[in-house]
Motif scaffolding. Structure first.
Motif, PDB file in Angstrom:
ATOM      1  N   ASP A   1       0.817  -1.224   0.000  1.00  0.00           N
ATOM      2  CA  ASP A   1       0.000   0.000   0.000  1.00  0.00           C
ATOM      3  C   ASP A   1       0.844   1.264   0.000  1.00  0.00           C
ATOM      4  OD1 ASP A   1      -2.592  -1.313   0.123  1.00  0.00           O
ATOM      5  OD2 ASP A   1      -2.092  -1.842   2.188  1.00  0.00           O
ATOM      6  N   THR A   2       1.783   1.341  -0.941  1.00  0.00           N
ATOM      7  CA  THR A   2       2.629   2.534  -1.027  1.00  0.00           C
ATOM      8  C   THR A   2       2.778   3.002  -2.472  1.00  0.00           C
ATOM      9  OG1 THR A   2       4.665   1.228  -1.230  1.00  0.00           O
ATOM     10  CG2 THR A   2       4.007   1.897   1.006  1.00  0.00           C
ATOM     11  N   VAL A   3       3.088   4.281  -2.594  1.00  0.00           N
ATOM     12  CA  VAL A   3       3.555   4.865  -3.849  1.00  0.00           C
ATOM     13  C   VAL A   3       4.885   5.535  -3.531  1.00  0.00           C
ATOM     14  CG1 VAL A   3       3.111   6.470  -5.730  1.00  0.00           C
ATOM     15  CG2 VAL A   3       1.198   5.245  -4.659  1.00  0.00           C
ATOM     16  N   SER A   4       5.967   5.006  -4.086  1.00  0.00           N
ATOM     17  CA  SER A   4       7.303   5.519  -3.804  1.00  0.00           C
ATOM     18  C   SER A   4       7.822   6.310  -4.998  1.00  0.00           C
ATOM     19  CB  SER A   4       8.269   4.375  -3.492  1.00  0.00           C
ATOM     20  OG  SER A   4       7.809   3.607  -2.397  1.00  0.00           O
ATOM     21  N   THR A   5       8.608   7.333  -4.712  1.00  0.00           N
ATOM     22  CA  THR A   5       9.179   8.171  -5.757  1.00  0.00           C
ATOM     23  C   THR A   5      10.698   8.126  -5.657  1.00  0.00           C
ATOM     24  OG1 THR A   5       7.306   9.653  -5.366  1.00  0.00           O
ATOM     25  CG2 THR A   5       8.983  10.416  -6.894  1.00  0.00           C
ATOM     26  N   TYR A   6      11.355   8.026  -6.829  1.00  0.00           N
ATOM     27  CA  TYR A   6      12.807   7.952  -6.881  1.00  0.00           C
ATOM     28  C   TYR A   6      13.339   8.961  -7.888  1.00  0.00           C
ATOM     29  CZ  TYR A   6      12.210   3.369  -4.648  1.00  0.00           C
ATOM     30  OH  TYR A   6      11.865   2.351  -3.787  1.00  0.00           O
ATOM     31  N   ASP A   7      14.458   9.590  -7.532  1.00  0.00           N
ATOM     32  CA  ASP A   7      15.216  10.349  -8.521  1.00  0.00           C
ATOM     33  C   ASP A   7      15.959   9.357  -9.408  1.00  0.00           C
ATOM     34  OD1 ASP A   7      14.545  12.960  -7.850  1.00  0.00           O
ATOM     35  OD2 ASP A   7      16.153  13.135  -6.365  1.00  0.00           O
ATOM     36  N   VAL A   8      16.106   9.698 -10.674  1.00  0.00           N
ATOM     37  CA  VAL A   8      16.804   8.841 -11.631  1.00  0.00           C
ATOM     38  C   VAL A   8      18.041   9.571 -12.135  1.00  0.00           C
ATOM     39  CG1 VAL A   8      16.623   7.505 -13.757  1.00  0.00           C
ATOM     40  CG2 VAL A   8      14.578   7.885 -12.350  1.00  0.00           C
ATOM     41  N   SER A   9      19.214   8.994 -11.914  1.00  0.00           N
ATOM     42  CA  SER A   9      20.457   9.629 -12.339  1.00  0.00           C
ATOM     43  C   SER A   9      20.658   9.455 -13.836  1.00  0.00           C
ATOM     44  CB  SER A   9      21.651   9.021 -11.593  1.00  0.00           C
ATOM     45  OG  SER A   9      21.907   7.705 -12.075  1.00  0.00           O
ATOM     46  N   ALA A  10      21.635  10.158 -14.367  1.00  0.00           N
ATOM     47  CA  ALA A  10      21.951  10.057 -15.796  1.00  0.00           C
ATOM     48  C   ALA A  10      22.374   8.640 -16.162  1.00  0.00           C
ATOM     49  CB  ALA A  10      23.052  11.046 -16.163  1.00  0.00           C
ATOM     50  N   GLU A  11      22.878   7.890 -15.163  1.00  0.00           N
ATOM     51  CA  GLU A  11      23.297   6.507 -15.399  1.00  0.00           C
ATOM     52  C   GLU A  11      22.156   5.519 -15.182  1.00  0.00           C
ATOM     53  OE1 GLU A  11      24.907   8.529 -13.113  1.00  0.00           O
ATOM     54  OE2 GLU A  11      26.278   9.246 -14.693  1.00  0.00           O
ATOM     55  N   GLY A  12      20.965   6.038 -14.830  1.00  0.00           N
ATOM     56  CA  GLY A  12      19.813   5.180 -14.611  1.00  0.00           C
ATOM     57  C   GLY A  12      19.694   4.624 -13.211  1.00  0.00           C
ATOM     58  N   LYS A  13      20.550   5.097 -12.292  1.00  0.00           N
ATOM     59  CA  LYS A  13      20.473   4.622 -10.914  1.00  0.00           C
ATOM     60  C   LYS A  13      19.398   5.391 -10.149  1.00  0.00           C
ATOM     61  CE  LYS A  13      25.258   3.045 -10.673  1.00  0.00           C
ATOM     62  NZ  LYS A  13      26.552   3.131  -9.940  1.00  0.00           N
ATOM     63  N   LEU A  14      18.786   4.703  -9.173  1.00  0.00           N
ATOM     64  CA  LEU A  14      17.665   5.270  -8.433  1.00  0.00           C
ATOM     65  C   LEU A  14      18.079   5.702  -7.036  1.00  0.00           C
ATOM     66  CD1 LEU A  14      14.897   2.660  -9.346  1.00  0.00           C
ATOM     67  CD2 LEU A  14      15.487   4.779 -10.540  1.00  0.00           C
ATOM     68  N   ALA A  15      17.479   6.819  -6.591  1.00  0.00           N
ATOM     69  CA  ALA A  15      17.677   7.297  -5.227  1.00  0.00           C
ATOM     70  C   ALA A  15      16.307   7.624  -4.639  1.00  0.00           C
ATOM     71  CB  ALA A  15      18.560   8.542  -5.205  1.00  0.00           C
ATOM     72  N   PRO A  16      15.944   7.004  -3.505  1.00  0.00           N
ATOM     73  CA  PRO A  16      14.612   7.233  -2.936  1.00  0.00           C
ATOM     74  C   PRO A  16      14.397   8.687  -2.546  1.00  0.00           C
ATOM     75  CG  PRO A  16      16.010   6.022  -1.397  1.00  0.00           C
ATOM     76  CD  PRO A  16      16.755   6.085  -2.676  1.00  0.00           C
ATOM     77  N   VAL A  17      13.196   9.178  -2.826  1.00  0.00           N
ATOM     78  CA  VAL A  17      12.849  10.575  -2.548  1.00  0.00           C
ATOM     79  C   VAL A  17      11.704  10.677  -1.560  1.00  0.00           C
ATOM     80  CG1 VAL A  17      11.941  12.697  -3.555  1.00  0.00           C
ATOM     81  CG2 VAL A  17      13.656  11.391  -4.791  1.00  0.00           C
ATOM     82  N   SER A  18      10.634   9.909  -1.791  1.00  0.00           N
ATOM     83  CA  SER A  18       9.436  10.048  -0.965  1.00  0.00           C
ATOM     84  C   SER A  18       8.613   8.769  -1.022  1.00  0.00           C
ATOM     85  CB  SER A  18       8.597  11.240  -1.449  1.00  0.00           C
ATOM     86  OG  SER A  18       7.423  11.384  -0.685  1.00  0.00           O
ATOM     87  N   ILE A  19       7.839   8.524   0.042  1.00  0.00           N
ATOM     88  CA  ILE A  19       6.922   7.392   0.092  1.00  0.00           C
ATOM     89  C   ILE A  19       5.566   7.864   0.604  1.00  0.00           C
ATOM     90  CG2 ILE A  19       6.401   5.120   1.064  1.00  0.00           C
ATOM     91  CD1 ILE A  19       9.345   4.609   1.384  1.00  0.00           C
ATOM     92  N   LEU A  20       4.520   7.586  -0.170  1.00  0.00           N
ATOM     93  CA  LEU A  20       3.153   7.815   0.291  1.00  0.00           C
ATOM     94  C   LEU A  20       2.599   6.483   0.765  1.00  0.00           C
ATOM     95  CD1 LEU A  20       0.487   9.502   0.514  1.00  0.00           C
ATOM     96  CD2 LEU A  20      -0.032   8.681  -1.802  1.00  0.00           C
ATOM     97  N   LYS A  21       2.162   6.426   2.010  1.00  0.00           N
ATOM     98  CA  LYS A  21       1.515   5.229   2.549  1.00  0.00           C
ATOM     99  C   LYS A  21       0.016   5.430   2.469  1.00  0.00           C
ATOM    100  CE  LYS A  21       1.345   1.276   4.864  1.00  0.00           C
ATOM    101  NZ  LYS A  21       1.813  -0.003   4.303  1.00  0.00           N
ATOM    102  N   THR A  22      -0.664   4.592   1.682  1.00  0.00           N
ATOM    103  CA  THR A  22      -2.112   4.713   1.561  1.00  0.00           C
ATOM    104  C   THR A  22      -2.795   3.983   2.709  1.00  0.00           C
ATOM    105  OG1 THR A  22      -2.497   2.695   0.281  1.00  0.00           O
ATOM    106  CG2 THR A  22      -1.824   4.673  -0.942  1.00  0.00           C
ATOM    107  N   LYS A  23      -4.104   4.087   2.773  1.00  0.00           N
ATOM    108  CA  LYS A  23      -4.861   3.342   3.770  1.00  0.00           C
ATOM    109  C   LYS A  23      -4.655   1.854   3.547  1.00  0.00           C
ATOM    110  CE  LYS A  23      -9.457   2.984   5.827  1.00  0.00           C
ATOM    111  NZ  LYS A  23     -10.871   3.489   5.786  1.00  0.00           N
ATOM    112  N   ALA A  24      -4.502   1.113   4.621  1.00  0.00           N
ATOM    113  CA  ALA A  24      -4.268  -0.328   4.516  1.00  0.00           C
ATOM    114  C   ALA A  24      -5.384  -0.996   3.712  1.00  0.00           C
ATOM    115  CB  ALA A  24      -4.183  -0.948   5.908  1.00  0.00           C
ATOM    116  N   GLY A  25      -4.986  -1.862   2.766  1.00  0.00           N
ATOM    117  CA  GLY A  25      -5.960  -2.592   1.982  1.00  0.00           C
ATOM    118  C   GLY A  25      -6.396  -1.901   0.713  1.00  0.00           C
ATOM    119  N   LEU A  26      -5.878  -0.690   0.458  1.00  0.00           N
ATOM    120  CA  LEU A  26      -6.245  -0.014  -0.793  1.00  0.00           C
ATOM    121  C   LEU A  26      -5.814  -0.852  -1.994  1.00  0.00           C
ATOM    122  CD1 LEU A  26      -7.392   2.701  -2.050  1.00  0.00           C
ATOM    123  CD2 LEU A  26      -4.988   3.314  -2.369  1.00  0.00           C
TER     124      LEU A  26
END
Length: 201
Positions: free
Chosen positions: A24-49
């Motif tokens: 139950d999450t929506v996570s956001t990542y920055d994407v580098s020029a090399e395609g590597k990911l770095a976590p930015v933010s996590i939205l936790k939705t209501k359980a069971g969505l």
């Protein structure tokens, strides 16, 4: 019971949004020029969505998140400065008196941003929402004339919507009123073996 990434896509500003149905999450990542990911933010939705798909509105600041397990759709505000999503509203995609199984599936937004469409597998319907004053208002439910509408799409003119019913091996075509957003069936029982995706070139 655990993490189950169901959908990923780039945000309008080039970050990666990851929709996890299992936790139950929506996570956001920055994407580098090399395609590597770095976590930015996590939205936790209501359980069971059970988040399944994410679709951005044309304004690039509003996103719609469909929940498979809950048969609900949420409006999210997206902050491109921080990469964070914020919940604005959640509404049901099925009637309140529906008690049998349903799993919300595909979601589409009209090019003008005024209408949002969601397919329901179980209720076997399309839910049509109008965006009014920043919120979703249900304006129509209609049958897909088949079982398990896995996917659907608006054609390039947005005058039609084609739905693929996976379990009954058929597709259904609707005309679309571009002013009201309302749909009307114009052809059903189009042969389509186990249709799982609708895509217009």
């Amino acid at each position: 019971d655990g993490s189950h990434v169901h959908y990923t896509d780039l945000t309008p500003d080039g970050r990666l949004a990851v929709v996890d149905l299992g936790n139950d999450t929506v996570s956001t990542y920055d994407v580098s020029a090399e395609g590597k990911l770095a976590p930015v933010s996590i939205l936790k939705t209501k359980a069971g969505l059970g988040p399944r798909h994410l679709a951005f509105a044309p304004d690039k600041k509003t996103a719609y998140l469909v929940g498979e397990l809950s048969s609900k759709v949420s409006i999210l505000d997206y902050d491109s400065t921080t990469g964070a999503f914020y919940l604005r509203q959640t509404v049901s995609t099925i009637p309140a008196d529906w008690t049998e199984h349903n799993g919300a599936a595909a979601i589409r937004v009209s090019n003008d941003g005024r209408f949002v469409y969601v397919s329901n597998r179980g209720h076997n319907s399309l839910a049509v929402f109008e965006v009014l004053d920043g919120e979703l208002k249900l304006i129509q439910h209609l049958t897909t004339h088949g079982d398990f509408p896995r996917d659907f799409a608006l054609d390039p003119t947005e005058k039609f919507i084609l739905v693929a019913n996976q379990n009954t091996d058929n597709a259904t075509l609707y005309t679309r009123d571009q002013e009201t957003g309302l749909l009307a069936c114009c052809q059903k029982d189009i042969p389509l073996p186990e249709g799982v995706c609708v895509y217009f070139k």
